[in-house]
Design a protein around this motif. Structure first.
Motif, mmCIF file in Angstrom:
data_model
loop_
_atom_site.group_PDB
_atom_site.id
_atom_site.type_symbol
_atom_site.label_atom_id
_atom_site.label_comp_id
_atom_site.label_asym_id
_atom_site.label_seq_id
_atom_site.Cartn_x
_atom_site.Cartn_y
_atom_site.Cartn_z
ATOM 1 N N ASN A 66 -7.012 -17.736 -1.848
ATOM 2 C CA ASN A 66 -5.596 -18.231 -0.608
ATOM 3 C C ASN A 66 -5.371 -16.665 -0.688
ATOM 4 N N ASP A 67 -4.819 -16.135 -2.060
ATOM 5 C CA ASP A 67 -4.681 -15.277 -2.241
ATOM 6 C C ASP A 67 -5.448 -14.540 -1.447
ATOM 7 N N ILE A 68 -6.851 -14.081 -1.104
ATOM 8 C CA ILE A 68 -7.570 -13.299 -0.328
ATOM 9 C C ILE A 68 -7.093 -13.088 0.410
ATOM 10 N N ILE A 69 -7.563 -14.393 1.209
ATOM 11 C CA ILE A 69 -7.035 -14.913 2.637
ATOM 12 C C ILE A 69 -5.974 -14.319 2.973
ATOM 13 N N GLU A 70 -5.235 -14.329 2.079
ATOM 14 C CA GLU A 70 -3.643 -13.991 2.796
ATOM 15 C C GLU A 70 -3.379 -12.353 3.160
ATOM 16 N N LEU A 71 -3.682 -11.607 1.828
ATOM 17 C CA LEU A 71 -4.464 -10.611 1.935
ATOM 18 C C LEU A 71 -4.812 -10.038 3.372
ATOM 19 N N ALA A 72 -5.761 -10.624 3.396
ATOM 20 C CA ALA A 72 -6.683 -10.322 4.609
ATOM 21 C C ALA A 72 -6.172 -10.148 6.073
ATOM 22 N N THR A 73 -5.246 -11.562 6.484
ATOM 23 C CA THR A 73 -4.518 -12.106 7.059
ATOM 24 C C THR A 73 -3.806 -10.584 7.581
ATOM 25 N N GLN A 74 -2.662 -10.309 6.630
ATOM 26 C CA GLN A 74 -2.056 -9.415 6.242
ATOM 27 C C GLN A 74 -2.580 -7.990 7.060
ATOM 28 N N VAL B 170 -14.212 -10.593 -12.230
ATOM 29 C CA VAL B 170 -13.610 -9.019 -11.767
ATOM 30 C C VAL B 170 -14.142 -8.687 -10.139
ATOM 31 N N ARG B 171 -14.915 -9.417 -9.492
ATOM 32 C CA ARG B 171 -15.422 -8.893 -8.071
ATOM 33 C C ARG B 171 -13.508 -9.548 -7.008
ATOM 34 N N GLU B 172 -13.479 -10.730 -7.301
ATOM 35 C CA GLU B 172 -11.823 -11.500 -7.255
ATOM 36 C C GLU B 172 -11.222 -10.409 -7.442
ATOM 37 N N GLN B 173 -10.805 -9.702 -8.570
ATOM 38 C CA GLN B 173 -9.747 -9.060 -8.441
ATOM 39 C C GLN B 173 -10.056 -7.262 -7.905
ATOM 40 N N THR B 174 -11.333 -7.104 -7.902
ATOM 41 C CA THR B 174 -11.769 -6.233 -6.798
ATOM 42 C C THR B 174 -11.374 -6.089 -5.334
ATOM 43 N N VAL B 175 -12.022 -6.929 -4.925
ATOM 44 C CA VAL B 175 -11.620 -7.529 -3.080
ATOM 45 C C VAL B 175 -10.589 -7.722 -3.566
ATOM 46 N N ALA B 176 -9.461 -8.116 -4.062
ATOM 47 C CA ALA B 176 -7.957 -8.331 -3.252
ATOM 48 C C ALA B 176 -7.182 -7.418 -4.229
ATOM 49 N N HIS B 177 -7.367 -5.677 -4.849
ATOM 50 C CA HIS B 177 -6.790 -4.820 -4.854
ATOM 51 C C HIS B 177 -7.217 -4.160 -3.592
ATOM 52 N N ALA B 178 -8.705 -3.642 -3.303
ATOM 53 C CA ALA B 178 -9.110 -3.436 -2.157
ATOM 54 C C ALA B 178 -8.304 -3.593 -1.621
ATOM 55 N N LEU B 179 -8.361 -4.797 -0.800
ATOM 56 C CA LEU B 179 -6.905 -5.346 0.907
ATOM 57 C C LEU B 179 -5.386 -4.508 -0.172
ATOM 58 N N ARG B 180 -5.270 -5.252 -0.909
ATOM 59 C CA ARG B 180 -3.943 -4.860 -1.456
ATOM 60 C C ARG B 180 -2.876 -3.071 -1.000
ATOM 61 N N GLY B 181 -3.793 -2.458 -1.435
ATOM 62 C CA GLY B 181 -4.350 -0.777 -1.496
ATOM 63 C C GLY B 181 -4.993 -0.317 0.763
ATOM 64 N N LEU B 182 -5.292 -0.931 0.834
ATOM 65 C CA LEU B 182 -5.580 -1.175 2.410
ATOM 66 C C LEU B 182 -4.338 -1.068 2.961
ATOM 67 N N LEU B 183 -3.328 -2.010 2.994
ATOM 68 C CA LEU B 183 -2.337 -2.487 2.999
ATOM 69 C C LEU B 183 -1.540 -1.358 3.136
ATOM 70 N N ARG B 184 -1.533 -0.756 2.145
ATOM 71 C CA ARG B 184 -0.247 0.485 1.556
ATOM 72 C C ARG B 184 -1.050 1.327 1.879
ATOM 73 N N PHE B 185 -2.178 1.586 2.290
ATOM 74 C CA PHE B 185 -2.867 3.371 2.586
ATOM 75 C C PHE B 185 -2.402 3.124 4.578
ATOM 76 N N ILE B 186 -2.644 2.131 4.800
ATOM 77 C CA ILE B 186 -2.537 2.065 6.410
ATOM 78 C C ILE B 186 -0.939 2.288 7.111
ATOM 79 N N GLU B 187 -0.132 0.927 6.141
ATOM 80 C CA GLU B 187 1.619 1.550 6.430
ATOM 81 C C GLU B 187 2.642 2.801 6.853
#
Length: 160
Positions: A3-11, A143-160
């Motif tokens: 759910n955390d990953i889906i929420e990040l993707a939504t953001q 490792v893969r789940e943490q990577t997806v979550a971190h990539a999305l968090r970083g994307l949020l910071r990058f585009i903000e």
């Protein structure tokens, strides 16, 4: 998909939509996991262009134009290659912004200086590219789940 990953993707989607930006992904160790999370979001067709799953070095070179010499010099799991992957995803799509991942999810594949769990990230837009290298713990799925979550968090910071 958590759910955390889906929420990040939504953001991420909300932010891309607000800024009228189109996203592309360039994934190796995540095998399309970021694209999967993004396309779980209804309406993602409005802000997601495409995803490249470039698992082999040859595909990184052929599809994303990552120079083979760069891979030979730094290894496919490097910030240099992650940067080139993200830049290549933008250059070879209709996207404005891209995120990339390349890493060693395990349980094998470790090399000196790059233990299992080592992941390099790239985020690119226009002339700006950021990279990061992290080492995650856990099994391959963790490792893969943490990577997806971190990539999305970083994307949020990058585009903000």
């Amino acid at each position: 998909m958590t759910n955390d990953i889906i929420e990040l993707a939504t953001q991420v989607g909300r932010s891309l939509e607000a800024k009228r930006l189109l996203l592309a992904t360039a994934e190796s160790c995540t095998g399309g996991g970021i694209s999967y999370a993004i396309t779980e979001i209804p309406g993602s067709t409005g802000w997601f262009d495409c995803g490249f799953v470039t698992y082999s070095n040859a595909s990184k070179t052929e599809l994303l134009e990552v120079p083979a010499a760069l891979i030979a010099q730094f290894g496919s799991v490097s910030e240099e290659v992650a940067a080139a992957m993200a830049q290549g995803a933008v250059a070879n799509s209709n996207a404005d912004v891209a995120v990339s991942t390349t890493g060693i999810a395990g349980p094998t594949g470790a090399v000196p200086g790059k233990p299992v769990g080592t992941v390099c990230f790239g985020w690119s837009r226009g002339a700006t590219t950021y990279t990061e290298r992290l080492v995650f713990s856990g099994d391959r799925q963790a490792v893969r789940e943490q990577t997806v979550a971190h990539a999305l968090r970083g994307l949020l910071r990058f585009i903000e």
